[in-house]
Design a protein around this motif. Structure first.
Motif, short mmCIF file in Angstrom:
data_model
loop_
_atom_site.label_atom_id
_atom_site.label_comp_id
_atom_site.label_asym_id
_atom_site.label_seq_id
_atom_site.Cartn_x
_atom_site.Cartn_y
_atom_site.Cartn_z
N THR A 24 9.45 2.05 8.06
CA THR A 24 8.12 2.23 8.63
C THR A 24 8.01 1.46 9.94
OG1 THR A 24 7.27 0.34 7.38
CG2 THR A 24 7.02 2.52 6.36
N GLN A 38 2.19 5.10 11.77
CA GLN A 38 2.17 5.42 10.35
C GLN A 38 1.92 4.13 9.57
OE1 GLN A 38 5.89 6.65 8.35
NE2 GLN A 38 4.71 8.41 7.62
N HIS A 39 1.06 4.22 8.57
CA HIS A 39 0.83 3.06 7.71
C HIS A 39 0.38 3.51 6.32
CE1 HIS A 39 -3.15 3.89 9.48
NE2 HIS A 39 -3.64 3.42 8.35
N PHE A 40 0.58 2.60 5.37
CA PHE A 40 0.16 2.87 4.00
C PHE A 40 -1.35 2.71 3.89
CE2 PHE A 40 4.54 1.16 3.31
CZ PHE A 40 5.10 2.33 2.84
N PRO A 47 6.35 2.18 -0.46
CA PRO A 47 6.25 3.56 -0.92
C PRO A 47 6.48 3.64 -2.42
CG PRO A 47 8.32 3.22 0.25
CD PRO A 47 7.53 1.96 0.38
N THR A 53 -0.27 7.69 2.72
CA THR A 53 0.00 7.19 4.06
C THR A 53 -0.85 7.94 5.08
OG1 THR A 53 1.79 8.76 4.51
CG2 THR A 53 2.42 6.67 3.49
N THR A 55 -0.55 9.15 9.02
CA THR A 55 0.46 9.38 10.05
C THR A 55 -0.18 10.05 11.24
OG1 THR A 55 2.17 9.66 8.37
CG2 THR A 55 2.67 10.49 10.57
N THR A 64 -3.08 12.71 6.39
CA THR A 64 -2.95 11.81 5.25
C THR A 64 -2.05 12.51 4.26
OG1 THR A 64 -5.16 10.92 5.58
CG2 THR A 64 -4.18 10.60 3.41
#
Length: 168
Positions: A24, A38-40, A47, A53, A55, A64
């Motif tokens: 990531t 991109q992030h959680f 993950p 996530t 993006t 999403t």
């Protein structure tokens, strides 16, 4: 449902290839030409099945996604929950298989477009555009599997189990 896919053989184990595919942030952007950010979501830090996530791709489109499978070192799959208006659905998945000389990595997208009356034309265009994009992305993935910075991050994802580009 239209499907596009690309594959490459990389000189690392399936576990390392899998970990590279899950990098990531700045490390991901070293090899993935598609992603700008991109992030959680939902306070997730790693993950896993069910994790979502956010993006944003290089042209500014956002989506999403949610992991629907997460099975290291063999496969991972995601589906779009929200995204560009023209996708009715979008799924993506990786498969990793040990082969002589390393790992065969296969990346696949399946999708449907909307509105229904435009879908037949939009999906033919999508096969061309997404096909080109997935080939660019998997070529970047192959470069990432030889990049010491990316490999170090992949090793960290795996919990420090390797000592270089070829750990088992």
């Amino acid at each position: 449902m239209p499907v596009v896919q690309a594959e490459v053989v990389v000189p690392v184990s399936p576990a390392v290839a899998y970990a590279v595919s899950q990098t990531t942030g700045d490390v991901r952007r070293r090899w993935d030409v598609f992603i700008r950010a991109q992030h959680f979501l939902d306070d997730a830090t790693l993950p896993a099945k069910g994790v979502r996530t956010a993006t944003r791709q290089r042209f500014g489109l956002s989506m999403t996604t949610r992991y629907v499978s997460y099975a290291p070192p063999t496969n991972v799959g995601m589906v779009m929950e929200t995204g560009p208006w023209f996708f009715r659905s979008l799924g993506a998945g990786w498969r990793f298989e040990e082969v002589p000389g390393g790992t065969r990595a296969v990346w696949k997208y399946s999708f449907r477009c909307r509105p229904a009356w435009l879908a037949p034309i939009a999906e033919r265009i999508g096969v061309v555009v997404l096909g080109r994009e997935i080939r660019r992305r998997i070529a970047g993935f192959a470069r990432g599997c030889e990049d010491p910075v990316v490999l170090a991050a992949a090793d960290a994802i795996r919990g420090g189990k390797g000592k270089g580009p070829d750990p088992t």
